[in-house]
Design a protein around this motif. Structure first.
Motif, short mmCIF file in Angstrom:
data_model
loop_
_atom_site.label_atom_id
_atom_site.label_comp_id
_atom_site.label_asym_id
_atom_site.label_seq_id
_atom_site.Cartn_x
_atom_site.Cartn_y
_atom_site.Cartn_z
N LEU A 41 0.76 -1.09 0.21
CA LEU A 41 -0.10 0.04 0.03
C LEU A 41 0.86 1.29 -0.14
O LEU A 41 0.62 2.16 -0.46
CB LEU A 41 -0.90 -0.06 1.18
CG LEU A 41 -2.20 -1.02 1.20
CD1 LEU A 41 -2.71 -1.08 2.58
CD2 LEU A 41 -2.78 -0.85 0.13
N GLU A 42 1.91 1.19 0.84
CA GLU A 42 2.78 2.29 0.89
C GLU A 42 3.65 2.40 -0.68
O GLU A 42 3.68 3.87 -0.95
CB GLU A 42 4.03 2.04 1.89
CG GLU A 42 3.45 2.21 3.12
CD GLU A 42 4.57 1.83 4.33
OE1 GLU A 42 5.60 1.57 4.09
OE2 GLU A 42 4.14 2.04 5.50
N ALA A 43 4.09 1.36 -1.20
CA ALA A 43 4.62 1.52 -2.62
C ALA A 43 3.66 2.01 -3.55
O ALA A 43 3.88 2.99 -4.34
CB ALA A 43 5.01 0.20 -3.15
N ASP A 48 1.63 6.55 -6.95
CA ASP A 48 0.44 7.68 -7.33
C ASP A 48 1.15 9.05 -7.03
O ASP A 48 0.71 10.03 -7.90
CB ASP A 48 -0.63 7.48 -6.20
CG ASP A 48 -1.40 6.40 -6.85
OD1 ASP A 48 -1.21 5.80 -7.71
OD2 ASP A 48 -2.24 5.60 -5.79
N HIS A 49 1.88 9.26 -6.01
CA HIS A 49 2.32 10.66 -5.77
C HIS A 49 3.31 10.80 -6.87
O HIS A 49 3.29 12.27 -7.32
CB HIS A 49 3.07 10.77 -4.32
CG HIS A 49 3.68 11.94 -3.93
ND1 HIS A 49 3.19 13.11 -3.59
CD2 HIS A 49 5.29 12.38 -4.04
CE1 HIS A 49 4.11 14.09 -3.62
NE2 HIS A 49 4.99 13.45 -3.66
N MET A 50 4.02 10.08 -7.22
CA MET A 50 5.10 10.33 -8.14
C MET A 50 4.48 10.93 -9.56
O MET A 50 4.80 11.83 -10.39
CB MET A 50 5.97 9.23 -8.32
CG MET A 50 6.88 9.04 -7.31
SD MET A 50 7.97 7.38 -7.63
CE MET A 50 8.87 7.79 -9.11
N ALA A 55 7.35 13.62 -9.83
CA ALA A 55 8.50 13.42 -9.27
C ALA A 55 9.17 12.26 -9.53
O ALA A 55 8.56 11.33 -10.26
CB ALA A 55 8.28 13.66 -7.79
N GLY A 56 10.26 11.89 -9.13
CA GLY A 56 10.85 10.68 -9.08
C GLY A 56 12.02 10.65 -10.53
O GLY A 56 11.86 11.58 -11.20
#
Length: 72
Positions: A41-43, A48-50, A55-56
């Motif tokens: 879930l964190e990955a 999703d944030h990237m 970003a990234g």
């Protein structure tokens, strides 16, 4: 009549030649749903944030160039 009973009644109306398709679908539907663990879930949230922020790191080359093929 429950949905399960209705589905069973409909199966009785399906021609024998089409039952293989229904069976394949039912087998897929019968697989229990997978609940991702916290790490997964964190990955997912990180990706999703990237995607949302751009970003990234971004790679634009060929997939084969992502790997050091000498190590394989």
């Amino acid at each position: 009549m429950s949905n399960r009973d209705f589905a069973k009644d409909l199966i009785d109306q399906i021609p024998e030649g089409k039952l293989a398709y229904v069976i394949a679908y039912l087998q897929g539907a019968a697989v229990p749903e997978h609940t991702p663990n916290t790490e997964t879930l964190e990955a997912i949230a990180e990706v999703d944030h990237m995607i949302q922020t751009g970003a990234g790191e971004h790679f634009t080359g060929a997939t084969a160039d992502c790997y050091n093929l000498d190590l394989l």
